[in-house]
Design a protein around this motif. Structure first.
Motif, PDB file in Angstrom:
ATOM      1  N   LYS A 182      53.626  35.092  42.682  1.00  0.00           N
ATOM      2  CA  LYS A 182      53.026  35.545  41.433  1.00  0.00           C
ATOM      3  C   LYS A 182      52.735  34.307  40.583  1.00  0.00           C
ATOM      4  O   LYS A 182      53.575  33.403  40.483  1.00  0.00           O
ATOM      5  N   PRO A 185      49.896  33.477  34.184  1.00  0.00           N
ATOM      6  CA  PRO A 185      48.601  34.024  33.738  1.00  0.00           C
ATOM      7  C   PRO A 185      47.652  32.988  33.127  1.00  0.00           C
ATOM      8  O   PRO A 185      46.456  33.004  33.407  1.00  0.00           O
ATOM      9  N   ASN A 186      48.172  32.080  32.297  1.00  0.00           N
ATOM     10  CA  ASN A 186      47.306  31.106  31.628  1.00  0.00           C
ATOM     11  C   ASN A 186      47.025  29.942  32.579  1.00  0.00           C
ATOM     12  O   ASN A 186      47.749  28.940  32.590  1.00  0.00           O
ATOM     13  N   TYR A 220      37.543  34.542  29.998  1.00  0.00           N
ATOM     14  CA  TYR A 220      37.764  35.927  30.429  1.00  0.00           C
ATOM     15  C   TYR A 220      39.214  36.167  30.822  1.00  0.00           C
ATOM     16  O   TYR A 220      39.978  35.228  31.074  1.00  0.00           O
ATOM     17  N   HIS A 221      39.575  37.443  30.870  1.00  0.00           N
ATOM     18  CA  HIS A 221      40.844  37.913  31.414  1.00  0.00           C
ATOM     19  C   HIS A 221      40.505  38.726  32.654  1.00  0.00           C
ATOM     20  O   HIS A 221      39.597  39.561  32.633  1.00  0.00           O
ATOM     21  N   THR A 222      41.238  38.511  33.729  1.00  0.00           N
ATOM     22  CA  THR A 222      40.957  39.250  34.965  1.00  0.00           C
ATOM     23  C   THR A 222      42.206  39.245  35.832  1.00  0.00           C
ATOM     24  O   THR A 222      43.300  38.911  35.369  1.00  0.00           O
ATOM     25  N   ARG A 223      42.065  39.594  37.079  1.00  0.00           N
ATOM     26  CA  ARG A 223      43.170  39.556  38.036  1.00  0.00           C
ATOM     27  C   ARG A 223      42.729  38.811  39.285  1.00  0.00           C
ATOM     28  O   ARG A 223      41.558  38.811  39.644  1.00  0.00           O
ATOM     29  N   ASN A 224      43.707  38.194  39.970  1.00  0.00           N
ATOM     30  CA  ASN A 224      43.395  37.527  41.229  1.00  0.00           C
ATOM     31  C   ASN A 224      43.670  38.463  42.402  1.00  0.00           C
ATOM     32  O   ASN A 224      43.927  39.661  42.210  1.00  0.00           O
ATOM     33  N   ASP A 256      47.583  39.527  39.957  1.00  0.00           N
ATOM     34  CA  ASP A 256      48.148  38.840  38.801  1.00  0.00           C
ATOM     35  C   ASP A 256      47.091  38.669  37.711  1.00  0.00           C
ATOM     36  O   ASP A 256      45.934  38.346  37.983  1.00  0.00           O
ATOM     37  N   THR A 257      47.521  38.824  36.453  1.00  0.00           N
ATOM     38  CA  THR A 257      46.625  38.635  35.319  1.00  0.00           C
ATOM     39  C   THR A 257      46.267  37.164  35.164  1.00  0.00           C
ATOM     40  O   THR A 257      47.118  36.280  35.330  1.00  0.00           O
ATOM     41  N   LEU A 258      44.996  36.888  34.860  1.00  0.00           N
ATOM     42  CA  LEU A 258      44.516  35.521  34.656  1.00  0.00           C
ATOM     43  C   LEU A 258      43.849  35.419  33.287  1.00  0.00           C
ATOM     44  O   LEU A 258      43.180  36.353  32.843  1.00  0.00           O
ATOM     45  N   ARG A 259      44.027  34.264  32.651  1.00  0.00           N
ATOM     46  CA  ARG A 259      43.333  33.972  31.400  1.00  0.00           C
ATOM     47  C   ARG A 259      42.786  32.556  31.459  1.00  0.00           C
ATOM     48  O   ARG A 259      43.480  31.638  31.917  1.00  0.00           O
TER      49      ARG A 259
END
Length: 446
Positions: free
Chosen positions: A220, A223-224, A255-259, A263-266
């Motif tokens: 995991k 996120p940032n 943007y904010h998204t997921r991989n 997992d959340t990405l920023r």
């Protein structure tokens, strides 16, 4: 399926194109069928239920089939339909899902980048194989240090990373800084026209958990991802004086998204371009060509070796299973066929020998790189598997049934893998090229 095509000469390009198209359609159908087989197997395993403590193993088998066979293959099929097959600033996982964002670009050759990363305190990751996989599992469970632990493959420009570097944190492979690098195709330009030699995706692994999309055990990430991007740049600027950095602000919209693991990405969308073209290379540094992690042309993929071993295991299980059934149930077979006991036993043995002989011949030809043999072996295995799955669905299967069906499903998966498909296609192209050269040489000799 046969595709009609106008052919101006025997063996002309139109005829070859039609043959290729028909092969591709059949292969795609088997690719999709493998997903259906794994889902049917999961249902069969679940129907087995838990009536005793040992049956917990079947629930584990259900999870493994679902997480590592069915869901990844379904994702691969669906994403092939809707995920764009051009550069959008995102890598892709082996299952076709959108992976980590590209957040770095570089100038320089591979030797300079490798030299700079090593000088900045990064170590190159081991390749993914059985030994490294077992080491990282043991290291994560026992919190044992593994500084060169492998990273999972991500894909850009249609191929996995050319190299990857990392920094372990607190002596645990569960936490690490890591970055993957891809060489850009010749003449390729970034959106907007800038020229770079390499692209990279850097993220920080913070723990081990389950993937949201496939339920597989995976790392995991933090996120940032901008923090990791800036960390990579800072280590290079600190340790390598020749480093120059030009940041393309707002290269992409923040943007904010997921991989691919969910997992959340920023990210703020900035793209640092790291110029390492002035980095001096140590005299003992090997040439770049020795380090390029390109596909081993001509080397059999692990998937085909696995398929060959599974076929041998399946043959052994079939011999023991059919032999027992043939002698135990022979009375019913005699009554049904009207033959004698000896005739029924001989017929069973002959059928078994013919089937296993066909499997051995086809698997040997596949191992030598014949694509038509791979397709035919897929057909034989699929017919056998469908028969077994259908029988298991209408009745409660035994443990041996599930083991045999699991082996068959794994064979289909191995034979329909992209690595197996690509290798056999490449071998077919190589054989045609060699035949053409022999004909040309013979014509010149005449």
């Amino acid at each position: 399926m046969t595709i009609q095509a106008e052919t101006t000469e025997p063996g002309g390009w139109s005829k070859r194109w039609a043959r290729w198209r028909s092969y591709g359609l059949v292969e795609n159908l088997f690719f999709v069928a493998a997903a259906a087989f794994s889902l049917m197997l999961a249902v069969v395993v679940l129907r087995k239920g838990v009536s005793r403590p040992a049956d917990v193993l079947f629930l584990i088998a259900f999870y493994l089939v679902l997480a590592y066979l069915a869901l990844p293959r379904f994702h691969r099929i669906l994403t092939a339909l809707y995920v764009p097959d051009y550069y959008i600033g995102r890598t892709r996982t082996g299952d076709g899902l959108l992976g980590d964002p590209v957040n770095l670009a570089l100038l320089g050759d591979g030797v300079q980048i490798r030299q700079a990363m090593e000088d900045a305190g990064w170590v190159e990751a081991d390749p993914v194989n059985l030994n490294s996989a077992l080491r990282i599992i043991a290291g994560s469970v026992m919190r044992r240090s593994y500084p060169t632990a492998p990273v999972s493959p991500l894909f850009l420009f249609g191929r996995q990373q050319d190299m990857a570097f990392q920094q372990e944190v607190d002596g645990s492979p569960s936490k690490r800084h890591h970055v993957r690098f891809w060489r850009c195709p010749p003449g390729w330009l970034l959106p907007g026209g800038a020229r770079v030699d390499w692209l990279a995706a850097g993220t920080f692994d913070r723990a081990v958990g389950l993937s949201l999309f496939t339920l597989q055990v995976t790392h995991k990430i933090e996120p940032n991802i901008d923090v990791e991007r800036d960390h990579i740049v800072a280590t290079l600027e600190h340790a390598v004086p020749q480093t120059k950095v030009n940041v393309l602000e707002n290269f992409s919209t923040g943007y904010h998204t997921r991989n691919g693991g969910g997992d959340t990405l920023r990210t703020d969308g900035a793209l640092p371009v790291i110029d390492l073209s002035a980095v001096p290379v140590h005299a003992e540094a090997p040439h770049e060509e020795q380090h390029q992690m390109l596909s081993d042309v001509g080397k059999r993929p692990v998937s085909l070796i696995l398929a060959f071993l599974l076929i041998l295991i399946g043959i052994g299980i079939t011999f023991s299973e059919v032999a027992v059934d043939a002698f135990h149930d022979v009375a019913g077979q005699v009554a049904a066929s009207g033959g004698t006991r000896t005739e029924v036993i001989v017929a069973n043995v002959v059928a078994l020998v013919v089937l296993t002989g066909l499997q051995v011949v086809l698997s040997t030809l596949v191992f030598k790189g014949f694509n038509w043999a791979r397709v035919l072996l897929l057909a034989v295995t699929s017919v056998t598997l469908v028969t077994r799955l259908a029988g298991a669905i209408v009745r409660v299967p035994g443990s041996m049934d599930i083991v045999q069906m699991s082996v068959d499903v794994l064979i289909v998966y191995a034979l329909t893998s992209l690595s197996a498909r690509t290798w056999t296609h490449d071998r077919r192209t190589l054989r045609r090229e060699l035949r053409r050269k022999r004909r040309d040489a013979k014509a010149l000799g005449a």
